[in-house]
Design a protein around this motif. Structure first.
Motif, PDB file in Angstrom:
ATOM      1  N   LEU A   3       0.788  -1.180   0.214  1.00  0.00           N
ATOM      2  CA  LEU A   3      -0.058   0.016  -0.008  1.00  0.00           C
ATOM      3  C   LEU A   3       0.834   1.229   0.003  1.00  0.00           C
ATOM      4  N   LEU A   4       1.924   1.206   0.809  1.00  0.00           N
ATOM      5  CA  LEU A   4       2.706   2.185   0.901  1.00  0.00           C
ATOM      6  C   LEU A   4       3.480   2.719  -0.438  1.00  0.00           C
ATOM      7  N   ASP A   5       3.569   1.933  -1.336  1.00  0.00           N
ATOM      8  CA  ASP A   5       4.308   2.190  -2.680  1.00  0.00           C
ATOM      9  C   ASP A   5       3.350   2.823  -3.553  1.00  0.00           C
ATOM     10  N   ARG A   6       2.034   3.087  -3.173  1.00  0.00           N
ATOM     11  CA  ARG A   6       1.094   4.006  -4.033  1.00  0.00           C
ATOM     12  C   ARG A   6       1.500   5.523  -3.406  1.00  0.00           C
ATOM     13  N   PRO A  11       9.287  16.450  -5.158  1.00  0.00           N
ATOM     14  CA  PRO A  11       9.503  17.834  -4.798  1.00  0.00           C
ATOM     15  C   PRO A  11       9.110  19.016  -5.721  1.00  0.00           C
ATOM     16  N   GLN A  12       8.793  18.346  -6.884  1.00  0.00           N
ATOM     17  CA  GLN A  12       8.306  19.275  -8.032  1.00  0.00           C
ATOM     18  C   GLN A  12       6.757  19.184  -8.304  1.00  0.00           C
ATOM     19  N   GLN A  13       6.098  18.396  -7.295  1.00  0.00           N
ATOM     20  CA  GLN A  13       4.872  18.338  -7.350  1.00  0.00           C
ATOM     21  C   GLN A  13       4.044  18.584  -6.053  1.00  0.00           C
ATOM     22  N   CYS A  14       3.264  19.499  -6.014  1.00  0.00           N
ATOM     23  CA  CYS A  14       2.283  19.680  -4.937  1.00  0.00           C
ATOM     24  C   CYS A  14       3.136  19.879  -3.654  1.00  0.00           C
ATOM     25  N   GLY A  15       4.181  20.922  -4.052  1.00  0.00           N
ATOM     26  CA  GLY A  15       5.091  21.323  -3.057  1.00  0.00           C
ATOM     27  C   GLY A  15       5.814  20.148  -2.009  1.00  0.00           C
ATOM     28  N   GLY A  16       5.880  19.190  -2.704  1.00  0.00           N
ATOM     29  CA  GLY A  16       6.812  17.940  -2.274  1.00  0.00           C
ATOM     30  C   GLY A  16       5.776  17.132  -1.264  1.00  0.00           C
ATOM     31  N   ARG A  17       4.498  17.448  -1.038  1.00  0.00           N
ATOM     32  CA  ARG A  17       3.650  16.653  -0.192  1.00  0.00           C
ATOM     33  C   ARG A  17       3.457  15.155  -0.777  1.00  0.00           C
ATOM     34  N   PRO A  18       3.108  14.419   0.029  1.00  0.00           N
ATOM     35  CA  PRO A  18       2.941  13.185  -0.248  1.00  0.00           C
ATOM     36  C   PRO A  18       1.746  13.009  -1.173  1.00  0.00           C
ATOM     37  N   CYS A  19       1.610  12.258  -2.126  1.00  0.00           N
ATOM     38  CA  CYS A  19       0.562  12.069  -3.122  1.00  0.00           C
ATOM     39  C   CYS A  19       0.126  10.639  -3.703  1.00  0.00           C
ATOM     40  N   ILE A  20      -0.803  10.583  -4.184  1.00  0.00           N
ATOM     41  CA  ILE A  20      -1.094   9.142  -4.746  1.00  0.00           C
ATOM     42  C   ILE A  20      -0.985   8.817  -5.895  1.00  0.00           C
ATOM     43  N   ARG A  21       0.096   7.999  -6.149  1.00  0.00           N
ATOM     44  CA  ARG A  21       0.684   7.360  -7.455  1.00  0.00           C
ATOM     45  C   ARG A  21       1.162   8.388  -8.401  1.00  0.00           C
ATOM     46  N   GLY A  22       1.703   9.630  -7.736  1.00  0.00           N
ATOM     47  CA  GLY A  22       2.151  10.478  -8.866  1.00  0.00           C
ATOM     48  C   GLY A  22       1.126  11.239  -9.295  1.00  0.00           C
ATOM     49  N   MET A  23      -0.066  11.127  -8.780  1.00  0.00           N
ATOM     50  CA  MET A  23      -1.087  12.137  -9.469  1.00  0.00           C
ATOM     51  C   MET A  23      -1.040  13.338  -8.525  1.00  0.00           C
ATOM     52  N   VAL A  55      -6.926   4.765  -1.084  1.00  0.00           N
ATOM     53  CA  VAL A  55      -7.635   5.538   0.168  1.00  0.00           C
ATOM     54  C   VAL A  55      -6.995   4.730   1.195  1.00  0.00           C
ATOM     55  N   TYR A  56      -6.877   3.306   1.209  1.00  0.00           N
ATOM     56  CA  TYR A  56      -6.171   2.466   2.429  1.00  0.00           C
ATOM     57  C   TYR A  56      -4.737   3.114   2.492  1.00  0.00           C
ATOM     58  N   ALA A  57      -4.081   3.284   1.338  1.00  0.00           N
ATOM     59  CA  ALA A  57      -2.756   3.647   1.326  1.00  0.00           C
ATOM     60  C   ALA A  57      -2.758   5.068   2.399  1.00  0.00           C
ATOM     61  N   ALA A  58      -3.436   5.872   1.960  1.00  0.00           N
ATOM     62  CA  ALA A  58      -3.568   7.275   2.639  1.00  0.00           C
ATOM     63  C   ALA A  58      -3.723   6.881   4.038  1.00  0.00           C
ATOM     64  N   LEU A  59      -4.440   6.036   4.525  1.00  0.00           N
ATOM     65  CA  LEU A  59      -4.791   5.799   5.827  1.00  0.00           C
ATOM     66  C   LEU A  59      -3.658   5.202   6.516  1.00  0.00           C
ATOM     67  N   ARG A  64       1.267   5.590   9.876  1.00  0.00           N
ATOM     68  CA  ARG A  64       2.656   5.304  10.125  1.00  0.00           C
ATOM     69  C   ARG A  64       3.303   6.639  10.404  1.00  0.00           C
ATOM     70  N   TYR A  65       2.747   7.815  10.005  1.00  0.00           N
ATOM     71  CA  TYR A  65       3.449   8.957  10.245  1.00  0.00           C
ATOM     72  C   TYR A  65       3.208   9.501  11.604  1.00  0.00           C
ATOM     73  N   VAL A  66       1.988   9.351  12.296  1.00  0.00           N
ATOM     74  CA  VAL A  66       1.741   9.716  13.470  1.00  0.00           C
ATOM     75  C   VAL A  66       2.254   8.824  14.534  1.00  0.00           C
ATOM     76  N   ASP A  67       2.704   7.615  14.238  1.00  0.00           N
ATOM     77  CA  ASP A  67       3.404   6.694  15.107  1.00  0.00           C
ATOM     78  C   ASP A  67       4.922   6.815  15.021  1.00  0.00           C
ATOM     79  N   HIS A  68       5.318   7.500  14.110  1.00  0.00           N
ATOM     80  CA  HIS A  68       6.769   8.016  14.054  1.00  0.00           C
ATOM     81  C   HIS A  68       7.368   8.818  15.136  1.00  0.00           C
ATOM     82  N   PRO A  69       8.486   8.214  15.845  1.00  0.00           N
ATOM     83  CA  PRO A  69       8.991   9.071  17.038  1.00  0.00           C
ATOM     84  C   PRO A  69       9.503  10.442  16.558  1.00  0.00           C
TER      85      PRO A  69
END
Length: 73
Positions: A3-6, A11-23, A55-59, A64-69
């Motif tokens: 799922l996380l591969d999705r 850095p050149q797209q959406c200000g470097g924010r995580p996106c879904i499958r390059g979209m 959607v599952y990948a985003a969740l 994982r992000y909020v559990d990151h110390p």
């Protein structure tokens, strides 16, 4: 493919924010919709390029992000 591969970060797209499958659909967009109570079926209907696994990948990414110390000095 896990799922996380999705989740892509470019850095050149959406200000470097995580996106879904390059979209240009950000993980935060999906999470905001879910947080507002929008059903998965409605999200998929409104965004035909999305797949249920996106959607599952985003969740999964958010969990994982909020559990990151974080260390602070």
């Amino acid at each position: 493919m896990s799922l996380l591969d999705r989740i892509t970060v470019n850095p050149q797209q959406c200000g470097g924010r995580p996106c879904i499958r390059g979209m240009r659909i950000r993980v935060s967009d999906i999470l905001d919709l879910l947080g507002a109570g929008v059903e998965v079926e409605e999200i998929l209907a409104d965004h035909p390029d999305l797949e249920r696994e996106d959607v599952y990948a985003a969740l999964t990414w958010a969990a994982r992000y909020v559990d990151h110390p974080r260390l602070s000095a």
